[in-house]
Design a protein around this motif. Structure first.
Motif, PDB file in Angstrom:
ATOM      1  N   ARG A   1       0.897  -1.205  -0.098  1.00  0.00           N
ATOM      2  CA  ARG A   1       0.189  -0.027   0.029  1.00  0.00           C
ATOM      3  C   ARG A   1       0.937   1.180  -0.159  1.00  0.00           C
ATOM      4  O   ARG A   1       0.638   2.112  -0.669  1.00  0.00           O
ATOM      5  CB  ARG A   1      -0.928  -0.141   1.132  1.00  0.00           C
ATOM      6  N   GLU A   2       1.884   1.154   1.001  1.00  0.00           N
ATOM      7  CA  GLU A   2       2.810   2.247   0.901  1.00  0.00           C
ATOM      8  C   GLU A   2       3.657   2.540  -0.344  1.00  0.00           C
ATOM      9  O   GLU A   2       3.746   3.727  -0.793  1.00  0.00           O
ATOM     10  CB  GLU A   2       3.846   2.143   2.032  1.00  0.00           C
ATOM     11  N   PHE A   3       3.976   1.408  -0.906  1.00  0.00           N
ATOM     12  CA  PHE A   3       4.689   1.510  -2.413  1.00  0.00           C
ATOM     13  C   PHE A   3       3.836   2.182  -3.334  1.00  0.00           C
ATOM     14  O   PHE A   3       4.290   2.975  -3.888  1.00  0.00           O
ATOM     15  CB  PHE A   3       4.989   0.386  -2.711  1.00  0.00           C
ATOM     16  N   PHE A   4       2.537   1.755  -3.434  1.00  0.00           N
ATOM     17  CA  PHE A   4       1.654   2.547  -4.572  1.00  0.00           C
ATOM     18  C   PHE A   4       1.384   3.823  -4.124  1.00  0.00           C
ATOM     19  O   PHE A   4       1.352   4.677  -5.058  1.00  0.00           O
ATOM     20  CB  PHE A   4       0.393   1.770  -4.857  1.00  0.00           C
ATOM     21  N   TYR A   5       1.048   4.071  -2.899  1.00  0.00           N
ATOM     22  CA  TYR A   5       0.924   5.660  -2.502  1.00  0.00           C
ATOM     23  C   TYR A   5       2.130   6.389  -2.819  1.00  0.00           C
ATOM     24  O   TYR A   5       1.930   7.681  -3.484  1.00  0.00           O
ATOM     25  CB  TYR A   5       0.411   5.718  -0.907  1.00  0.00           C
ATOM     26  N   THR A   6       3.355   5.995  -2.537  1.00  0.00           N
ATOM     27  CA  THR A   6       4.450   6.657  -2.994  1.00  0.00           C
ATOM     28  C   THR A   6       4.584   7.012  -4.525  1.00  0.00           C
ATOM     29  O   THR A   6       4.849   8.150  -4.854  1.00  0.00           O
ATOM     30  CB  THR A   6       5.657   6.123  -2.458  1.00  0.00           C
ATOM     31  N   ALA A   7       4.330   5.847  -5.322  1.00  0.00           N
ATOM     32  CA  ALA A   7       4.466   5.834  -7.007  1.00  0.00           C
ATOM     33  C   ALA A   7       3.460   6.888  -7.206  1.00  0.00           C
ATOM     34  O   ALA A   7       3.597   7.599  -8.153  1.00  0.00           O
ATOM     35  CB  ALA A   7       4.119   4.324  -7.358  1.00  0.00           C
ATOM     36  N   GLY A   8       2.081   6.939  -6.829  1.00  0.00           N
ATOM     37  CA  GLY A   8       1.020   7.689  -7.224  1.00  0.00           C
ATOM     38  C   GLY A   8       1.193   9.147  -6.854  1.00  0.00           C
ATOM     39  O   GLY A   8       1.015  10.046  -7.506  1.00  0.00           O
ATOM     40  N   ALA A   9       2.108   9.585  -5.643  1.00  0.00           N
ATOM     41  CA  ALA A   9       2.278  10.739  -5.401  1.00  0.00           C
ATOM     42  C   ALA A   9       3.467  11.240  -6.306  1.00  0.00           C
ATOM     43  O   ALA A   9       3.668  12.301  -6.710  1.00  0.00           O
ATOM     44  CB  ALA A   9       2.828  10.930  -4.018  1.00  0.00           C
ATOM     45  N   GLY A  10       4.432  10.465  -6.704  1.00  0.00           N
ATOM     46  CA  GLY A  10       5.707  10.756  -7.306  1.00  0.00           C
ATOM     47  C   GLY A  10       5.892  10.509  -8.816  1.00  0.00           C
ATOM     48  O   GLY A  10       6.769  11.229  -9.415  1.00  0.00           O
ATOM     49  N   ILE A  11       4.926   9.948  -9.384  1.00  0.00           N
ATOM     50  CA  ILE A  11       4.943   9.701 -10.913  1.00  0.00           C
ATOM     51  C   ILE A  11       3.729  10.562 -11.528  1.00  0.00           C
ATOM     52  O   ILE A  11       2.599  10.371 -11.176  1.00  0.00           O
ATOM     53  CB  ILE A  11       4.617   8.187 -11.214  1.00  0.00           C
TER      54      ILE A  11
ATOM     55  N   ASN B   1       0.662  11.617 -13.993  1.00  0.00           N
ATOM     56  CA  ASN B   1      -0.178  10.705 -14.910  1.00  0.00           C
ATOM     57  C   ASN B   1      -0.358   9.566 -14.529  1.00  0.00           C
ATOM     58  O   ASN B   1      -0.225   8.622 -15.286  1.00  0.00           O
ATOM     59  CB  ASN B   1       0.069  11.152 -16.265  1.00  0.00           C
ATOM     60  N   PHE B   2      -0.085   9.092 -13.204  1.00  0.00           N
ATOM     61  CA  PHE B   2      -0.009   7.713 -12.689  1.00  0.00           C
ATOM     62  C   PHE B   2      -1.190   6.923 -13.162  1.00  0.00           C
ATOM     63  O   PHE B   2      -1.047   5.742 -13.281  1.00  0.00           O
ATOM     64  CB  PHE B   2       0.340   7.627 -11.209  1.00  0.00           C
ATOM     65  N   ASP B   3      -2.500   7.487 -13.424  1.00  0.00           N
ATOM     66  CA  ASP B   3      -3.721   6.898 -13.525  1.00  0.00           C
ATOM     67  C   ASP B   3      -4.142   6.806 -15.080  1.00  0.00           C
ATOM     68  O   ASP B   3      -5.212   6.609 -15.478  1.00  0.00           O
ATOM     69  CB  ASP B   3      -4.674   7.425 -12.802  1.00  0.00           C
ATOM     70  N   ARG B   4      -3.164   7.154 -15.955  1.00  0.00           N
ATOM     71  CA  ARG B   4      -3.167   7.116 -17.556  1.00  0.00           C
ATOM     72  C   ARG B   4      -2.099   6.583 -18.220  1.00  0.00           C
ATOM     73  O   ARG B   4      -0.823   6.764 -17.506  1.00  0.00           O
ATOM     74  CB  ARG B   4      -3.646   8.448 -17.861  1.00  0.00           C
ATOM     75  N   MET B   5      -2.142   6.403 -19.311  1.00  0.00           N
ATOM     76  CA  MET B   5      -1.171   5.605 -20.133  1.00  0.00           C
ATOM     77  C   MET B   5      -0.070   6.965 -20.680  1.00  0.00           C
ATOM     78  O   MET B   5       0.902   6.840 -20.533  1.00  0.00           O
ATOM     79  CB  MET B   5      -1.655   4.768 -21.349  1.00  0.00           C
ATOM     80  N   VAL B   6      -0.811   7.818 -21.498  1.00  0.00           N
ATOM     81  CA  VAL B   6      -0.085   8.808 -22.237  1.00  0.00           C
ATOM     82  C   VAL B   6       0.391   9.746 -21.157  1.00  0.00           C
ATOM     83  O   VAL B   6      -0.503  10.391 -20.182  1.00  0.00           O
ATOM     84  CB  VAL B   6      -1.162   9.530 -23.084  1.00  0.00           C
ATOM     85  N   GLY B   7       1.697  10.256 -21.141  1.00  0.00           N
ATOM     86  CA  GLY B   7       2.198  11.272 -20.396  1.00  0.00           C
ATOM     87  C   GLY B   7       2.725  10.524 -19.050  1.00  0.00           C
ATOM     88  O   GLY B   7       3.220  10.865 -18.163  1.00  0.00           O
ATOM     89  N   ASN B   8       2.646   9.111 -18.835  1.00  0.00           N
ATOM     90  CA  ASN B   8       3.278   8.563 -17.787  1.00  0.00           C
ATOM     91  C   ASN B   8       4.393   7.919 -17.831  1.00  0.00           C
ATOM     92  O   ASN B   8       4.598   6.797 -18.872  1.00  0.00           O
ATOM     93  CB  ASN B   8       2.247   7.224 -17.419  1.00  0.00           C
TER      94      ASN B   8
ATOM     95  N   TRP C   1      -7.522   5.231  -5.221  1.00  0.00           N
ATOM     96  CA  TRP C   1      -6.948   5.826  -6.509  1.00  0.00           C
ATOM     97  C   TRP C   1      -5.514   5.336  -6.528  1.00  0.00           C
ATOM     98  O   TRP C   1      -5.186   4.792  -7.844  1.00  0.00           O
ATOM     99  CB  TRP C   1      -6.866   7.687  -6.197  1.00  0.00           C
ATOM    100  N   SER C   2      -4.395   5.568  -5.974  1.00  0.00           N
ATOM    101  CA  SER C   2      -3.171   4.957  -6.013  1.00  0.00           C
ATOM    102  C   SER C   2      -2.866   3.385  -6.335  1.00  0.00           C
ATOM    103  O   SER C   2      -2.346   3.061  -7.031  1.00  0.00           O
ATOM    104  CB  SER C   2      -2.431   5.494  -4.856  1.00  0.00           C
ATOM    105  N   LEU C   3      -3.694   2.694  -5.346  1.00  0.00           N
ATOM    106  CA  LEU C   3      -3.731   1.517  -5.371  1.00  0.00           C
ATOM    107  C   LEU C   3      -4.191   0.809  -6.719  1.00  0.00           C
ATOM    108  O   LEU C   3      -3.993  -0.049  -7.315  1.00  0.00           O
ATOM    109  CB  LEU C   3      -4.309   0.714  -4.309  1.00  0.00           C
ATOM    110  N   ASN C   4      -5.578   1.406  -7.043  1.00  0.00           N
ATOM    111  CA  ASN C   4      -6.283   0.741  -8.317  1.00  0.00           C
ATOM    112  C   ASN C   4      -5.292   1.073  -9.482  1.00  0.00           C
ATOM    113  O   ASN C   4      -5.266   0.259 -10.178  1.00  0.00           O
ATOM    114  CB  ASN C   4      -7.579   1.705  -8.178  1.00  0.00           C
ATOM    115  N   ALA C   5      -4.499   2.216  -9.850  1.00  0.00           N
ATOM    116  CA  ALA C   5      -4.035   2.655 -10.866  1.00  0.00           C
ATOM    117  C   ALA C   5      -2.625   1.840 -10.858  1.00  0.00           C
ATOM    118  O   ALA C   5      -2.544   1.209 -11.803  1.00  0.00           O
ATOM    119  CB  ALA C   5      -3.621   4.012 -10.852  1.00  0.00           C
ATOM    120  N   GLY C   6      -2.121   1.695  -9.685  1.00  0.00           N
ATOM    121  CA  GLY C   6      -0.726   0.949  -9.678  1.00  0.00           C
ATOM    122  C   GLY C   6      -1.068  -0.688  -9.893  1.00  0.00           C
ATOM    123  O   GLY C   6      -0.536  -1.201 -10.677  1.00  0.00           O
TER     124      GLY C   6
END
Length: 538
Positions: A289-299, A301-308, A386-391
């Motif tokens: 959970r922490e991994f994906f929260y960190t990824a969502g905060a730092g990457i 357009n984390f929830d989409r393909m283009v621009g990610n 949001w973060s876990l779903n996208a990740g």
């Protein structure tokens, strides 16, 4: 100075381990606990909105016991707060840190409004185990892209902070919440109908929302000492008739349950006992959970393909018919359809069931964009974080983190491993309940006489498979390999027409028998082998 405080609940719908709420009550003469229903932000369906309303009613009840109340207001926060600051004479605003990019933009705008109105703002970290910004700073401002890298960073920070004390009457001594007789009419928790939802669309009330239910569920889990110590998530069953995991995820998503409280309760159970370790243990799941929260905060357009920047650019098919069949549980594969039926009716499915249907929609069978699956999960899941779903959609589609794209979940063989008789299918697809076990996963293979005895003709009462799995997965592996070969080239054209559908046969060949299990969701940067990969079915 004694403050007139607003504590703004968003997530963090609890009184335990809520440092921002404690800050609001400190040196406070007047406290307004506030929740803003912003219709522009929620994509949640009826089940998830019922869970939220449960949580708000529970929170209001807990505040009542302390002589306070919850104020529920509808609207955009940037428009609501100037009015409330003025009406309530506010001098302090407190809230829990939210790591999601849209929430960060919202919070920055509200903080600017507060500054213009002379209102002090206090933010506290309590929705994650660690301060995500601090973790990113330790990694040169970048999100760690592997679980091991995250573990290394967290090791330098030491264990998570202990939970803050729960709010008590003592904290509110000398602090009052102004309430009028008309409070329920003006600031009460609305009904589903008032939110525009049809109450007949909700499924069975298996997981009531709220802090009270969350703490009761946590207590029940912690009492199962041997189960907690031996827990290994990949070994749990995706199709058991009762959940084989904790089902604390919805409560963590809404913050009815503190993740730090969960962590330290587990630590108490582990002390002096042999127990499983991350990444498969319950502590390991909280670190995912922490991994994906960190990824969502730092990457971006984390929830989409283009621009990610971490996402493989894939030329997915635009096939509304296949997407609709998948969403509605009409793919013709009973294991997949049963999972999607459970999701629509109950709002929760096991993590390996999520893996199976996500792989089927994307790289396994239908070649539909993971962004479309993400939207469906966002609507239907109680725990659509949001973060876990996208990740996890990035992971299961083979778009990021996980690159062994030739590991494919079989829509037939995978479910059989833990439920050969098909009890799970019979529960969620009663139209198939009278099929013999040998045909329950592949009803199209049953002779006509067997189908007639079962009272279900494939193609009439239950659909034929919309693709032939063996051919589709082989074709898609080639397309995924091509996308990886072209990695770094220009972005693919979107929304192209799908290839001609393969006509389903009433007697499809069996899926390959392999049962090798895919790793648990999470990052693995290992590249595929140099030799031509072979599809491995689980």
């Amino acid at each position: 100075m004694q403050h007139s405080s607003i504590h703004w609940f968003r997530k963090g719908l609890r009184l335990h381990d809520n440092p921002a709420l404690l800050a609001a009550a400190t040196d406070c003469r007047r406290l307004h606990p506030l929740f803003i229903l912003d219709p522009s932000r929620s994509q949640a369906g009826a089940n998830a909105q019922r869970f939220l309303l449960d949580a708000l009613r529970d929170l209001d009840g807990s505040l009542r016991e302390m002589g306070s109340r919850l104020f529920v207001v509808r609207g955009c926060p940037e428009e609501v707060f100037p009015r409330l600051f003025h009406a309530w004479g506010t001098t302090r605003l407190t809230f829990e840190v939210d790591t999601e990019p849209p929430a960060r933009r919202r919070d920055a705008a509200v903080a600017e409004l507060a500054a213009r109105h002379g209102v002090e703002v206090i933010r506290e970290v309590s929705h994650t185990l660690y301060d995500t910004e601090r973790v990113l700073a330790l990694n040169d401002g970048k999100a760690p892209l592997t679980y091991k890298r995250l573990q290394s960073l967290l090791a330098s920070l030491g264990p998570p902070e202990k939970p803050a004390p729960a709010l008590t009457r003592e904290h509110l001594r000398g602090c009052r919440t102004p309430c009028q007789v008309s409070h329920d009419a003006n600031y009460g928790v609305p009904t589903l109908e008032e939110l525009g939802q049809d109450s007949t669309e909700v499924g069975p009330h298996l997981y009531p929302g709220g802090e009270t239910a969350a703490l009761a569920r946590l207590d029940a889990v912690m009492e199962r000492t041997a189960w907690v110590c031996g827990f290994k998530k990949p070994e749990t069953e995706p199709n058991s008739l009762s959940p084989s995991t904790t089902v604390l995820s919805p409560y963590l998503k809404f913050g009815c349950q503190s993740v730090r409280t969960f962590w330290w309760r587990l630590d108490e159970v582990y002390q002096g006992r042999e127990h499983s370790r991350p990444p498969v243990s319950l502590h390991g799941q909280l670190l995912w959970r922490e991994f994906f929260y960190t990824a969502g905060a730092g990457i971006p357009n984390f929830d989409r393909m283009v621009g990610n920047p971490v996402c493989l650019q894939v030329d997915w098919d635009n096939n509304p018919q296949h997407l609709c069949a998948w969403r509605e549980g009409r793919t013709g594969y009973p294991f997949i359809d049963a999972i999607m039926t459970q999701l629509r009716t109950e709002g929760w499915i096991h993590h390996l069931a999520r893996h199976a249907v996500a792989c089927f929609l994307t790289r396994g069978d239908l070649w539909v964009s993971w962004e479309e699956g993400l939207k469906v999960f966002e609507e239907l899941l109680l725990d659509a974080d949001w973060s876990l779903n996208a990740g996890n959609w990035l992971w299961l589609s083979g778009s990021a983190f996980f690159h062994r794209y030739f590991h494919v979940y079989s829509p037939v063989a995978f479910g059989k491993k833990t439920d050969r008789d098909g009890a799970y299918i019979r529960k969620y697809l009663p139209v198939l309940k009278d099929f013999p076990a040998e045909y329950i996963y592949e009803p199209w293979k049953a002779p006509r006489a067997v189908q007639e005895r079962a009272g279900c003709l494939v193609g009439t009462h239950y659909p034929r498979p919309i693709v032939e799995h063996g051919a589709a997965s082989k074709r898609n592996m080639g397309r995924m390999k091509a996308a990886r070969t072209q990695k770094g080239n220009e972005s693919p054209k979107r929304h192209r027409a799908p290839p001609a559908a393969l006509p389903p046969s009433p007697r499809l060949p069996s899926s390959p028998p392999g049962t090798k299990q895919e790793p648990p969701a999470g990052p693995s940067m290992a590249e595929s082998p140099r030799k031509k990969p072979k599809i491995e079915q689980c």
